[in-house]
Write a protein that holds these residues in place. Structure first.
Motif, PDB file in Angstrom:
ATOM      1  N   ARG A   1       0.842  -1.204   0.000  1.00 19.29           N
ATOM      2  CA  ARG A   1       0.000   0.000   0.000  1.00 19.29           C
ATOM      3  C   ARG A   1       0.880   1.258   0.000  1.00 19.29           C
ATOM      4  NH1 ARG A   1      -3.287  -2.270   4.241  1.00 19.29           N
ATOM      5  NH2 ARG A   1      -4.931  -3.488   3.253  1.00 19.29           N
TER       6      ARG A   1
ATOM      7  N   THR B   1       4.075  13.916  -3.249  1.00 17.29           N
ATOM      8  CA  THR B   1       3.541  13.265  -2.065  1.00 17.29           C
ATOM      9  C   THR B   1       3.000  14.282  -1.081  1.00 17.29           C
ATOM     10  OG1 THR B   1       4.062  11.873  -0.188  1.00 17.29           O
ATOM     11  CG2 THR B   1       5.826  13.256  -1.024  1.00 17.29           C
TER      12      THR B   1
ATOM     13  N   SER C   1       2.842  13.345   2.117  1.00 16.52           N
ATOM     14  CA  SER C   1       3.149  12.806   3.436  1.00 16.52           C
ATOM     15  C   SER C   1       4.026  13.729   4.269  1.00 16.52           C
ATOM     16  CB  SER C   1       3.796  11.430   3.298  1.00 16.52           C
ATOM     17  OG  SER C   1       4.946  11.518   2.505  1.00 16.52           O
TER      18      SER C   1
ATOM     19  N   GLY D   1      -4.252   3.080   4.893  1.00 15.75           N
ATOM     20  CA  GLY D   1      -3.982   4.118   3.911  1.00 15.75           C
ATOM     21  C   GLY D   1      -4.863   5.343   4.076  1.00 15.75           C
TER      22      GLY D   1
ATOM     23  N   HIS E   1       2.237   1.701  -3.388  1.00 15.43           N
ATOM     24  CA  HIS E   1       1.161   2.122  -4.272  1.00 15.43           C
ATOM     25  C   HIS E   1       0.890   3.618  -4.107  1.00 15.43           C
ATOM     26  CE1 HIS E   1      -3.029   2.645  -5.625  1.00 15.43           C
ATOM     27  NE2 HIS E   1      -2.704   1.683  -6.516  1.00 15.43           N
ATOM     28  N   ARG E   2       0.847   4.049  -2.808  1.00 15.72           N
ATOM     29  CA  ARG E   2       0.495   5.436  -2.518  1.00 15.72           C
ATOM     30  C   ARG E   2       1.600   6.384  -2.939  1.00 15.72           C
ATOM     31  NH1 ARG E   2      -0.050   5.082   3.010  1.00 15.72           N
ATOM     32  NH2 ARG E   2       1.920   6.190   3.286  1.00 15.72           N
ATOM     33  N   GLU E   3       2.841   5.968  -2.705  1.00 16.20           N
ATOM     34  CA  GLU E   3       3.961   6.889  -2.940  1.00 16.20           C
ATOM     35  C   GLU E   3       4.598   6.661  -4.306  1.00 16.20           C
ATOM     36  OE1 GLU E   3       4.327   9.298  -1.003  1.00 16.20           O
ATOM     37  OE2 GLU E   3       3.045   8.567   0.603  1.00 16.20           O
TER      38      GLU E   3
ATOM     39  N   TYR F   1      -0.558   8.438   7.217  1.00 10.25           N
ATOM     40  CA  TYR F   1      -1.455   7.421   6.647  1.00 10.25           C
ATOM     41  C   TYR F   1      -1.392   6.207   7.566  1.00 10.25           C
ATOM     42  CZ  TYR F   1      -1.506  10.130   2.346  1.00 10.25           C
ATOM     43  OH  TYR F   1      -1.669  11.121   1.426  1.00 10.25           O
TER      44      TYR F   1
END
Lengths: 372, 422
Positions: free
Chosen positions: B160, B170, B172, B186, B163-165, B182
């Motif tokens: 995950r 970003t 984050s 997520g 996938h997200r980054e 996150y």
């Protein structure tokens, strides 16, 4: 206690020094009558503004006592004196509107809203600015600001209003207009006004009495016409109006008159004895330009002298003529622009004449007061 | 201009050119000259000020290290739905093995691993370990091979995260800067209690800055008043005393505060000598907020005094006299007449001190200790020690945002054109 003919202000032997070495105000004794318009007139540094500041409470008197309505006020702080004041640069509060400026003295006295509004409106009407209440001082012209400053000093109905050269920043026409306006407000309200200025025509126009200051002393305190017609010493004669000066030594005294032998040509002149110590003392002769006549063939006068024309200045209603008379090359004669007046050219020598009563023998010229 | 335009539309100069055109021509020359005069400064500011700020803004969201290192994986990871409980298909594992081999060989794996470790602590060692061993994987099934290296490859959380980054940008860093993250699923969620530091730090920075600003105002106002009203000779001497600290190095001033404030320092010695405190009850005035407040108030005081002075200098003494003569006692005259006229100076001084305080670094670093450090110290820490530049940039951008927001607020309430700096 309060009586109509008691003075509203009394200076009693007041002295003031800033540095402990020199006296700015040397010894002031002055009564100001109720309802009077009194002007303190003098050159800068003569002590007139200092006197006003002592009366307002911003400067303590070094010695002596000032009385307001018969009460000594040396220890009364300015905000408890209840004296209105108009400042040189108006000192309107820039962050308040005109109406707020006018309301300020009423608010600090704790009046209620309705009374304040009524008095503010009346004050605005008085200075003919009824629609300007919502404006800021910066949005007004100099003359309008001046009127607001006057209204603010009067709105809380003080018995006494002080004005510190209030018209100094205005141009000539506006200044004259404002002189009349202030004079009329004074006549209508009957308040007492103490007015400080260095402008002699302003003083003559507006005042009941004028105190001429010089060197920390009142040189003469009199009504405007007396001041002009009968100056008591050379300074007053010089400071009020235009004035021709001739220097000489007193030769003889008979009653109200004296005979003076002039320094330069040795001619002798008959003069009114005003401020002469005695035979042999030095004196300043003071003579108003409009009292000197150009003599025709057979005309006679108490004093006749000859003068040489140096300069002619055309001023419409009169011709200002500079002449050399008895060694003084700044001798002014005003020739009225009337039918049949003398037509002169530079370089002409003419006969001048004046009456003995118009020629005043005053104290010796400055610098010669103490024998060297 | 616009309002009178209709009336002047038809006007022309003597040679028949429209008045507006010839006016514009005449003005263009002086405008060009003005531009030339400021050009060097403009260029200098662009290089040293505008570009670095833009670069910092960019670093706060930049994420290229992940897609560049894991080229193959990021290209195919979109095929996997992170919301399912299943692990990604074999093809994604194969891509990952290929990326690990290549990144390990080109020595770029370390920085990518450090980057991902910010989001999921512990993941760095997983990547390093897998990178070392990935070379031995000759053929599939790649999923089993990776699982053999570390069981963690079987956890959906890692996938995950990837996938997200996988994008070039970003969020984050900014989430971390406001104590968010996150979670396993997520979703955006607050950090666990023990990791929440930045919001509190922002709060402390704002609070200390307000305290310092208020102290500067309280201490500076009377001094500025004296400066503006005393006779010239005395006020010049006073001005020198106000400016004297300016001419001393900041570091020298701060270290002298250390000498004064520390437990064995001058003030404590004096208090013990006089008998106000006992020898073992010496006051802790340094390495806490007291130290920061005292030292920074002293250092920033001139920035309050000078704008106040320049405004007070323009207030004629006749205002106060007029107020007094109109019947106001000294206090009323001050509050209703003098104070409102100094608002411009108060505003200018306060905003100057506040903005300087909010980003102050050296003094809190030296005397602040644990409780007296400010957000800027953490930004510096992330830049020089933890090397997490993305977080440092995000914190910096937030700080800049707060300052701009306050500036805007100030403009709404007081008005910027009311400000007078001298």
């Amino acid at each position: 206690m309060e009586q109509a003919n008691d003075p509203i202000v009394r200076f009693d032997g007041v002295q003031k020094s800033y540095d402990g070495e020199t006296l700015v105000v040397k010894k002031l004794d002055l009564d100001i009558a109720r309802g009077e318009f009194l002007t303190m007139l003098g050159p800068s540094g003569s002590g007139k503004t200092t006197c006003l500041m002592m009366l307002a409470g911003f400067e303590p008197a070094t010695h002596g006592e000032i009385y307001l309505n018969g009460q000594p006020i040396n220890r009364v702080p300015p905000h408890k004196r209840g004296i209105g004041m108009v400042f040189q640069n108006y000192a309107l509060f820039p962050h308040m509107t005109v109406a707020e400026n006018l309301a300020f003295p009423l608010e600090v006295r704790g009046m209620d809203r309705a009374t304040i509004e009524q008095k503010v409106n009346r004050a605005l009407d008085m200075v003919r600015l009824p629609e300007f209440g919502g404006r800021r001082p910066a949005q007004l012209s100099g003359g309008q600001q001046q009127r607001v400053a006057v209204a603010r000093a009067l709105v809380f109905e003080p018995d006494l209003v002080l004005m510190d050269e209030p018209l100094g920043a205005l141009d000539k026409n506006l200044r004259e207009e404002m002189q009349y306006e202030i004079k009329h407000i004074h006549e209508r309200l009957g308040v007492s006004v103490v007015y400080v200025t260095h402008d002699q025509s302003e003083a003559l126009t507006m005042s009941n009495r004028v105190a001429v200051f010089d060197d920390g002393v009142i040189q003469q305190l009199a009504a405007p016409d007396v001041l002009y017609e009968q100056p008591r010493n050379a300074f007053v004669a010089y400071f009020i109006g235009e004035n021709n000066r001739l220097y000489g030594r007193v030769e003889a005294i008979d009653g109200d008159h004296c005979t003076v032998r002039l320094d330069d040509e040795g001619a002798s002149v008959r003069a009114l004895r005003v401020n002469v110590e005695g035979v042999g003392s030095r004196t300043t002769l003071s003579l108003r330009p409009e009292r000197v006549q150009i003599l025709g063939g057979e005309q006679a006068a108490d004093n006749v002298m000859s003068g040489r024309v140096e300069e002619l200045i055309y001023l419409g209603d009169h011709v200002r003529t500079r002449m050399t008379v008895a060694g003084n090359d700044a001798f002014i004669v005003k020739i009225p622009n009337a039918h049949g007046h003398a037509v002169l050219r530079v370089g002409d020598t003419v006969k001048l004449g004046w009456a003995a009563d118009d020629c005043r023998a005053l104290d010796p010229p400055t610098g010669e007061r103490e024998p060297v | 201009m616009a309002t009178i335009a209709p009336a002047t539309e038809g006007l022309t100069t003597a040679d028949g050119v429209s008045l507006k055109v010839s006016l514009a021509r005449a003005n263009a020359r002086s405008r060009r000259r003005a531009l030339l005069l400021v050009l060097p400064l403009l260029a200098f500011l662009t290089v040293t000020f505008v570009l670095p700020i833009l670069d910092m803004l960019y670093r706060g969201i930049e994420n290229s290290v992940v897609p560049e290192t894991f080229t193959r994986t990021t290209a195919v990871i979109g095929q996997w739905d992170p919301d399912t409980a299943e692990l990604p298909p074999e093809s994604i594992y194969e891509a990952m093995v290929g990326d690990l081999k290549e990144a390990y060989a080109s020595k770029s794996l370390g920085s990518a691993a450090r980057r991902l470790n910010y989001d999921l602590p512990g993941v760095s060692s997983l990547f390093r370990k897998s990178g070392r061993r990935a070379n031995r994987i000759e053929e599939g099934p790649y999923k089993d091979a990776l699982l053999k290296i570390d069981k963690a490859w079987g956890e959906p959380a890692i996938w995950r995260l990837l996938h997200r980054e996988s994008g070039a940008y970003t969020a984050s860093y900014f989430l971390a800067a406001v104590d968010m993250r996150y979670d396993e699923q997520g979703d955006v969620a607050p950090q666990p209690e023990y990791r929440q530091i930045y919001l509190r730090l922002f709060g402390r920075t704002l609070m200390l800055s307000v305290v310092i600003t208020v102290l500067c105002l309280l201490l500076g106002y009377p001094v500025a008043y004296l400066l503006a009203t005393l006779p010239l000779r005395t006020s010049n001497l006073l001005m020198v005393m106000v400016l004297l600290p300016f001419w001393t190095s900041l570091l020298v001033r701060t270290t002298s505060w250390i000498a004064l404030l520390q437990t064995q320092g001058v003030i404590n010695d004096l208090l013990v000598l006089v008998g106000i405190v006992s020898d073992d009850g010496r006051l802790q005035m340094m390495h806490n907020q007291v130290g920061t407040i005292v030292a920074m108030t002293h250092i920033l005081l001139p920035f309050m005094i000078l704008p106040l002075y320049s405004v007070m200098k323009t207030i004629p003494p006749s205002y106060m006299r007029a107020a007094r003569s109109l019947g106001a006692n000294p206090l009323t005259a001050f509050v209703r007449v003098y104070l409102p006229n100094t608002v411009a100076g108060i505003g200018a001084g306060s905003i100057l001190v506040f903005i300087l305080a909010i980003g102050y670094y050296i003094t809190p670093a030296l005397v602040g200790g644990q409780s007296g450090t400010l957000i800027s110290n953490f930004i510096a820490d992330h830049i020089s020690t933890t090397l997490n530049w993305g977080l440092a940039a995000a914190l910096g951008v937030l700080l800049l945002g707060i300052v701009l927001a306050l500036y805007f607020l100030y403009d709404k309430i007081v008005g910027i054109d009311n400000m007078k700096l001298g």
